[in-house]
Design a protein around this motif. Structure first.
Motif, short mmCIF file in Angstrom:
data_model
loop_
_atom_site.label_atom_id
_atom_site.label_comp_id
_atom_site.label_asym_id
_atom_site.label_seq_id
_atom_site.Cartn_x
_atom_site.Cartn_y
_atom_site.Cartn_z
N ALA A 34 0.83 -1.22 0.00
CA ALA A 34 0.00 0.00 0.00
C ALA A 34 0.86 1.26 0.00
CB ALA A 34 -0.92 0.00 1.22
N GLY A 35 2.08 1.15 0.53
CA GLY A 35 2.96 2.32 0.60
C GLY A 35 3.78 2.54 -0.65
N MET A 36 3.56 1.73 -1.68
CA MET A 36 4.39 1.79 -2.88
C MET A 36 4.17 3.07 -3.68
SD MET A 36 6.76 -0.08 -4.18
CE MET A 36 6.47 -1.70 -3.47
N SER A 37 2.93 3.56 -3.71
CA SER A 37 2.62 4.74 -4.51
C SER A 37 1.60 5.59 -3.74
CB SER A 37 2.07 4.33 -5.88
OG SER A 37 1.94 5.45 -6.72
N ASN A 38 1.15 6.67 -4.37
CA ASN A 38 0.06 7.49 -3.81
C ASN A 38 -0.65 8.18 -4.97
OD1 ASN A 38 1.47 9.99 -4.46
ND2 ASN A 38 2.71 9.67 -2.61
N ASP A 39 -1.70 8.89 -4.66
CA ASP A 39 -2.53 9.49 -5.72
C ASP A 39 -1.75 10.45 -6.60
OD1 ASP A 39 -4.68 8.05 -4.82
OD2 ASP A 39 -5.57 9.70 -3.66
N ARG A 40 -0.86 11.23 -5.98
CA ARG A 40 -0.11 12.21 -6.77
C ARG A 40 0.89 11.52 -7.70
NH1 ARG A 40 2.23 17.67 -4.14
NH2 ARG A 40 -0.01 18.11 -4.22
N ILE A 41 1.59 10.52 -7.20
CA ILE A 41 2.53 9.78 -8.05
C ILE A 41 1.78 9.10 -9.19
CG2 ILE A 41 4.08 7.77 -8.12
CD1 ILE A 41 4.98 8.57 -5.27
N ASN A 42 0.62 8.51 -8.89
CA ASN A 42 -0.19 7.88 -9.95
C ASN A 42 -0.63 8.89 -11.00
OD1 ASN A 42 0.02 5.42 -8.64
ND2 ASN A 42 -1.93 5.62 -7.58
N GLU A 43 -1.00 10.09 -10.55
CA GLU A 43 -1.42 11.14 -11.49
C GLU A 43 -0.26 11.54 -12.40
OE1 GLU A 43 -2.36 15.89 -11.47
OE2 GLU A 43 -2.61 14.80 -9.57
N TRP A 44 0.93 11.73 -11.82
CA TRP A 44 2.10 12.09 -12.62
C TRP A 44 2.43 10.99 -13.62
CZ3 TRP A 44 5.06 13.54 -7.57
CH2 TRP A 44 4.72 14.84 -7.18
N TYR A 45 2.34 9.75 -13.17
CA TYR A 45 2.66 8.62 -14.05
C TYR A 45 1.70 8.58 -15.24
CZ TYR A 45 3.92 3.94 -15.61
OH TYR A 45 4.34 2.89 -16.38
N ASP A 46 0.41 8.69 -14.95
CA ASP A 46 -0.60 8.65 -16.02
C ASP A 46 -0.42 9.81 -16.99
OD1 ASP A 46 -1.65 6.39 -14.82
OD2 ASP A 46 -3.28 7.46 -13.81
N HIS A 47 -0.06 10.98 -16.46
CA HIS A 47 0.16 12.16 -17.30
C HIS A 47 1.36 11.92 -18.23
CE1 HIS A 47 -0.16 16.33 -18.49
NE2 HIS A 47 1.09 16.57 -18.12
N ALA A 48 2.41 11.31 -17.69
CA ALA A 48 3.59 11.02 -18.50
C ALA A 48 3.26 10.03 -19.61
CB ALA A 48 4.72 10.48 -17.62
N MET A 49 2.49 9.00 -19.27
CA MET A 49 2.16 7.97 -20.26
C MET A 49 1.28 8.54 -21.38
SD MET A 49 3.73 5.14 -19.57
CE MET A 49 2.82 3.81 -20.38
N ALA A 50 0.56 9.61 -21.08
CA ALA A 50 -0.26 10.28 -22.10
C ALA A 50 0.52 11.36 -22.84
CB ALA A 50 -1.50 10.88 -21.45
N SER A 51 1.79 11.56 -22.44
CA SER A 51 2.56 12.69 -22.96
C SER A 51 3.94 12.28 -23.45
CB SER A 51 2.69 13.77 -21.88
OG SER A 51 1.43 14.12 -21.35
N GLY A 52 4.03 11.15 -24.13
CA GLY A 52 5.29 10.79 -24.76
C GLY A 52 6.05 9.64 -24.15
N ALA A 53 5.65 9.17 -22.95
CA ALA A 53 6.33 8.03 -22.34
C ALA A 53 5.77 6.72 -22.88
CB ALA A 53 6.19 8.08 -20.82
N LEU A 54 6.64 5.76 -23.14
CA LEU A 54 6.21 4.43 -23.59
C LEU A 54 6.10 3.44 -22.43
CD1 LEU A 54 8.34 4.03 -26.85
CD2 LEU A 54 6.01 4.93 -26.59
N GLY A 55 6.75 3.77 -21.33
CA GLY A 55 6.73 2.92 -20.14
C GLY A 55 7.50 3.59 -19.04
N GLY A 56 7.27 3.16 -17.81
CA GLY A 56 7.99 3.78 -16.71
C GLY A 56 7.72 3.08 -15.40
N LYS A 57 8.34 3.58 -14.35
CA LYS A 57 8.12 3.05 -13.01
C LYS A 57 8.78 3.96 -12.00
CE LYS A 57 12.11 -0.07 -13.06
NZ LYS A 57 12.60 -1.41 -12.76
N LEU A 58 8.44 3.75 -10.75
CA LEU A 58 9.11 4.44 -9.66
C LEU A 58 10.35 3.63 -9.30
CD1 LEU A 58 8.30 6.99 -7.98
CD2 LEU A 58 7.49 5.43 -6.22
N ILE A 59 11.49 4.30 -9.20
CA ILE A 59 12.74 3.60 -8.92
C ILE A 59 12.86 3.33 -7.42
CG2 ILE A 59 15.26 3.84 -8.97
CD1 ILE A 59 14.12 3.34 -11.66
#
Length: 325
Positions: A257-282
């Motif tokens: 449950a501590g792996m992500s949060n709403d803000r990180i998820n929002e940033w990730y989704d925004h990136a995937m809609a804006s030129g990213a082909l894949g990604g993750k939190l390091i």
């Protein structure tokens, strides 16, 4: 004066299977890469007796046993440094707690410096293992072995963690063209959150020890993704590698449950809609750096800048932990 440096690292596939609670039962596998962001250790003699330590805090004590910083204390004891008039300073390119393995880099850089002070030669494998012994066995941190080994070895490397504790590794066979494309299109963005990896990993560690079916299934799948990621990199199929990063992140989020949060998820989704082909939190999760493989670098950089995320540009490091001076 002795100055050493140790690279920070990014995980390219299979991260999380390097914890003893998992690999001692099932074996682990991952691909990790060292980057040109470093932890530096400076050791010099001082005229006053005792140890002067400068890291995020300052300490001045007469004996090694009095040192509060656990890694510095245990490293001095492990290497048998008998001098009691030392100044030890650490400097880092990036802050701790950001998912890039800074603790392992700190430990390997410190041990390398202390061995150099004692005029001892130590191989990368020995250095990685000694750092693991200090952090995992002596200090009981619920962490894995990749940080110490990637820092010690450098490069883009495939690691196999055997049930008996042995670690095998080999450089990934990546063509020069693929290497340049990978380096050009992997982008790192700081989320602004720092956190303790030990706190995040404790849940995974505890559940693995209890043979929690959901956790073990997740880690088995992650290990297979590590093998697939290696095949994609060595085959020069970077779009497939990017797709696997996204699959890895979706599975990684389900791990705790501590792996992500709403803000990180929002940033990730925004990136995937804006030129990213894949990604993750390091790293362990909960903060640190988001890493993306970009199909359109310019669009992705603009999108992340709009969200207020700072990019850290990097190249790969192929030297590992070394004596600089």
């Amino acid at each position: 004066m002795i100055i050493t440096r140790s690279p920070l690292r990014i995980s390219l596939g299979g991260g999380g299977t390097d914890l003893p609670s998992y690999y001692q039962e099932h074996g682990g596998f991952l691909v990790g890469a060292a980057i040109d962001k470093y932890v530096f250790i400076i050791i010099s003699n001082r005229f006053a007796q005792g140890y002067l330590l400068k890291y995020s805090q300052h300490e001045e004590v007469l004996t090694a046993a009095e040192i509060q910083h656990p890694i510095i204390r245990e490293s001095l004891l492990a290497t048998g440094v008998v001098q009691k008039n030392l100044e030890i300073t650490s400097i880092a390119d990036l802050p701790a707690g950001t998912g890039l393995g800074s603790s392992g880099s700190f430990t390997t850089a410190l041990l390398k410096a202390l061995h150099a002070y004692n005029k001892n030669l130590i191989s990368p494998a020995e250095l990685g293992e000694q750092a693991c012994q200090i952090e995992i066995e002596k200090l009981g941190e619920p962490i894995g072995k990749q940080d110490q080994y990637v820092a010690a070895v450098g490069g883009i490397t495939a690691f196999t963690f055997h049930k008996d504790g042995r670690v095998e590794y080999r450089p990934c066979k990546i063509s020069e063209e693929t290497l340049f494309n990978l380096e050009d299109n992997l982008l790192l963005f700081f989320t602004g959150y720092s956190r303790s990896a030990s706190v995040i990993l404790k849940d995974q560690n505890d559940r693995s020890k209890k043979n929690d079916p959901a956790m073990l299934d997740n880690l088995h799948f992650t290990k297979e993704l590590g093998h697939q990621s290696l095949a994609a990199l060595e085959g020069g199929n970077l779009e497939e590698f990017a797709r696997l990063m996204d699959v890895h992140w979706q599975r990684k989020k389900a791990r705790s449950a501590g792996m992500s949060n709403d803000r990180i998820n929002e940033w990730y989704d925004h990136a995937m809609a804006s030129g990213a082909l894949g990604g993750k939190l390091i790293g362990a999760g909960g903060g640190g750096f988001l890493m993306f493989y970009a199909g359109d670098k310019t669009k992705l950089r603009h999108a992340m800048r709009e969200k207020g995320l700072q990019e850290v540009r990097f190249r790969f490091d192929f030297e590992g932990t070394k004596v600089v001076i």
